[in-house]
Write a protein that holds these residues in place. Structure first.
Motif, PDB file in Angstrom:
ATOM      1  N   LYS A 123       0.835  -1.205   0.000  1.00  0.00           N
ATOM      2  CA  LYS A 123       0.000   0.000   0.000  1.00  0.00           C
ATOM      3  C   LYS A 123       0.867   1.251   0.000  1.00  0.00           C
ATOM      4  N   ARG A 124       1.900   1.253   0.798  1.00  0.00           N
ATOM      5  CA  ARG A 124       2.769   2.427   0.918  1.00  0.00           C
ATOM      6  C   ARG A 124       3.457   2.750  -0.406  1.00  0.00           C
ATOM      7  N   ILE A 125       4.036   1.740  -1.028  1.00  0.00           N
ATOM      8  CA  ILE A 125       4.730   1.959  -2.303  1.00  0.00           C
ATOM      9  C   ILE A 125       3.736   2.292  -3.406  1.00  0.00           C
ATOM     10  N   SER A 126       2.583   1.627  -3.396  1.00  0.00           N
ATOM     11  CA  SER A 126       1.559   1.881  -4.417  1.00  0.00           C
ATOM     12  C   SER A 126       1.111   3.333  -4.407  1.00  0.00           C
ATOM     13  N   GLU A 127       0.960   3.911  -3.215  1.00  0.00           N
ATOM     14  CA  GLU A 127       0.552   5.308  -3.113  1.00  0.00           C
ATOM     15  C   GLU A 127       1.609   6.242  -3.702  1.00  0.00           C
ATOM     16  N   ILE A 128       2.877   5.927  -3.465  1.00  0.00           N
ATOM     17  CA  ILE A 128       3.955   6.755  -4.024  1.00  0.00           C
ATOM     18  C   ILE A 128       3.988   6.633  -5.538  1.00  0.00           C
ATOM     19  N   VAL A 129       3.861   5.391  -6.031  1.00  0.00           N
ATOM     20  CA  VAL A 129       3.868   5.163  -7.484  1.00  0.00           C
ATOM     21  C   VAL A 129       2.680   5.860  -8.135  1.00  0.00           C
ATOM     22  N   ASP A 130       1.512   5.743  -7.520  1.00  0.00           N
ATOM     23  CA  ASP A 130       0.307   6.386  -8.068  1.00  0.00           C
ATOM     24  C   ASP A 130       0.497   7.897  -8.156  1.00  0.00           C
ATOM     25  N   GLU A 143      -7.127   1.829 -14.898  1.00  0.00           N
ATOM     26  CA  GLU A 143      -6.843   2.490 -13.628  1.00  0.00           C
ATOM     27  C   GLU A 143      -5.787   1.713 -12.845  1.00  0.00           C
ATOM     28  N   PHE A 144      -4.819   2.442 -12.292  1.00  0.00           N
ATOM     29  CA  PHE A 144      -3.743   1.810 -11.532  1.00  0.00           C
ATOM     30  C   PHE A 144      -4.287   1.279 -10.210  1.00  0.00           C
ATOM     31  N   LYS A 145      -4.099  -0.018  -9.991  1.00  0.00           N
ATOM     32  CA  LYS A 145      -4.644  -0.661  -8.791  1.00  0.00           C
ATOM     33  C   LYS A 145      -3.571  -0.958  -7.749  1.00  0.00           C
ATOM     34  N   GLY A 146      -2.316  -0.671  -8.064  1.00  0.00           N
ATOM     35  CA  GLY A 146      -1.249  -0.907  -7.100  1.00  0.00           C
ATOM     36  C   GLY A 146      -0.206  -1.873  -7.621  1.00  0.00           C
ATOM     37  N   PHE A 176       9.062   1.035 -20.568  1.00  0.00           N
ATOM     38  CA  PHE A 176       9.073   0.452 -19.226  1.00  0.00           C
ATOM     39  C   PHE A 176       8.882   1.566 -18.191  1.00  0.00           C
ATOM     40  N   PRO A 177       7.762   1.610 -17.504  1.00  0.00           N
ATOM     41  CA  PRO A 177       7.590   2.642 -16.479  1.00  0.00           C
ATOM     42  C   PRO A 177       8.475   2.350 -15.256  1.00  0.00           C
ATOM     43  N   TYR A 178       9.314   3.309 -14.896  1.00  0.00           N
ATOM     44  CA  TYR A 178      10.194   3.208 -13.734  1.00  0.00           C
ATOM     45  C   TYR A 178       9.812   4.272 -12.715  1.00  0.00           C
ATOM     46  N   PHE A 179       9.894   3.896 -11.444  1.00  0.00           N
ATOM     47  CA  PHE A 179       9.552   4.825 -10.378  1.00  0.00           C
ATOM     48  C   PHE A 179      10.633   4.786  -9.311  1.00  0.00           C
ATOM     49  N   SER A 180      11.296   5.915  -9.136  1.00  0.00           N
ATOM     50  CA  SER A 180      12.406   6.011  -8.183  1.00  0.00           C
ATOM     51  C   SER A 180      11.884   6.528  -6.839  1.00  0.00           C
ATOM     52  N   ILE A 181      12.136   5.754  -5.790  1.00  0.00           N
ATOM     53  CA  ILE A 181      11.672   6.113  -4.450  1.00  0.00           C
ATOM     54  C   ILE A 181      12.870   6.233  -3.517  1.00  0.00           C
ATOM     55  N   PRO A 182      13.171   7.418  -3.008  1.00  0.00           N
ATOM     56  CA  PRO A 182      14.264   7.544  -2.034  1.00  0.00           C
ATOM     57  C   PRO A 182      14.006   6.643  -0.828  1.00  0.00           C
ATOM     58  N   ILE A 183      15.019   5.888  -0.421  1.00  0.00           N
ATOM     59  CA  ILE A 183      14.841   4.919   0.656  1.00  0.00           C
ATOM     60  C   ILE A 183      14.383   5.596   1.947  1.00  0.00           C
ATOM     61  N   TYR A 184      14.835   6.838   2.168  1.00  0.00           N
ATOM     62  CA  TYR A 184      14.475   7.497   3.426  1.00  0.00           C
ATOM     63  C   TYR A 184      12.966   7.664   3.575  1.00  0.00           C
ATOM     64  N   LEU A 186      10.867   5.462   3.074  1.00  0.00           N
ATOM     65  CA  LEU A 186      10.337   4.190   3.561  1.00  0.00           C
ATOM     66  C   LEU A 186      11.077   3.726   4.812  1.00  0.00           C
ATOM     67  N   GLN A 187      11.888   4.603   5.375  1.00  0.00           N
ATOM     68  CA  GLN A 187      12.808   4.204   6.438  1.00  0.00           C
ATOM     69  C   GLN A 187      12.112   3.586   7.646  1.00  0.00           C
ATOM     70  N   ASP A 188      10.896   4.020   7.944  1.00  0.00           N
ATOM     71  CA  ASP A 188      10.201   3.509   9.132  1.00  0.00           C
ATOM     72  C   ASP A 188       9.683   2.092   8.963  1.00  0.00           C
ATOM     73  N   ILE A 189       9.647   1.571   7.721  1.00  0.00           N
ATOM     74  CA  ILE A 189       9.128   0.209   7.531  1.00  0.00           C
ATOM     75  C   ILE A 189      10.176  -0.760   6.986  1.00  0.00           C
ATOM     76  N   ILE A 190      11.394  -0.293   6.733  1.00  0.00           N
ATOM     77  CA  ILE A 190      12.409  -1.216   6.208  1.00  0.00           C
ATOM     78  C   ILE A 190      12.957  -2.078   7.337  1.00  0.00           C
TER      79      ILE A 190
END
Length: 202
Positions: A123-130, A143-146, A176-184, A186-190
């Motif tokens: 859910k967390r990553i899906s929201e960022i990607v969306d 529609e993007f479902k996650g 190819f759709p790419y989505f870059s997410i800074p690790i910080y 997501l730091q609270d769940i890694i």
């Protein structure tokens, strides 16, 4: 110097049979020979699997392939294997898959392995990607479902890269759709002392 974290040595190998010509990496010189064997087995297995998915039984398929190193540091190796299949028809088809491996053990990481149990990373990553889809106005097939729990990914520096195959969420023209997410972000769940924390140097 901490020799544990030196980059892994890579040799390029060639898989060649009629209609198929693929360059792929092999690691060598690892401290743990069992890990080295496992890593090379996983690379070779995935290389053959991609070619098998591209090859069409009812027509001649010309396949070419290569690889890219994404991360090679802190006892972690992240790479992609890409292959293009040409069938003599309209669009050629390309598949890109990633391998993310702990060099000290040979373990191959799936996306779920990076996050704490019960953290709802999907859910967390899906929201960022969306959010990035909307911000970048990426065309979608529906529609993007996650993301999937085992979504394709690799790691570059301090960024988790989520990516999708051709036609997975968008038309061919979008690539190819790419989505870059800074690790910080997501730091609270890694996972503590996991791959992502290691890549951040914490």
């Amino acid at each position: 110097m901490d020799f544990r974290y030196l980059p892994v040595m890579i040799q390029t190998h060639r898989y060649y049979i009629p209609t198929t010509d693929i360059l792929y990496p092999m690691v060598y010189g690892l401290r743990n020979p069992v890990a080295q064997e496992k890593i090379n087995f996983e690379i070779y297995r995935l290389m053959l699997k991609i070619a098998s998915e591209l090859r069409q039984p009812d027509r001649i398929t010309y396949i070419t392939g290569s690889y890219e190193l994404k991360a090679n540091q802190r006892d972690f190796l992240s790479l992609t294997l890409g292959q293009l299949g040409n069938f003599g028809g309209a669009h050629p088809m390309t598949i890109i898959k990633a391998l993310n491996m702990d060099v000290s053990t040979g373990r191959v990481y799936e996306l779920k392995d990076l996050f704490k149990p019960g953290s709802n990373y999907v859910k967390r990553i899906s929201e960022i990607v969306d959010g990035q889809i909307k911000e970048r106005d990426i065309p979608l097939l529906e529609e993007f479902k996650g993301i999937w729990p085992d979504q394709d990914f690799y790691i570059v520096d301090n960024n988790l890269i989520i990516f999708f195959q051709l036609y997975e969420i968008s038309p061919y023209v979008a690539g190819f759709p790419y989505f870059s997410i800074p690790i910080y972000k997501l730091q609270d769940i890694i996972v503590e002392d996991g791959i992502l924390s290691r890549m951040m140097g914490i």
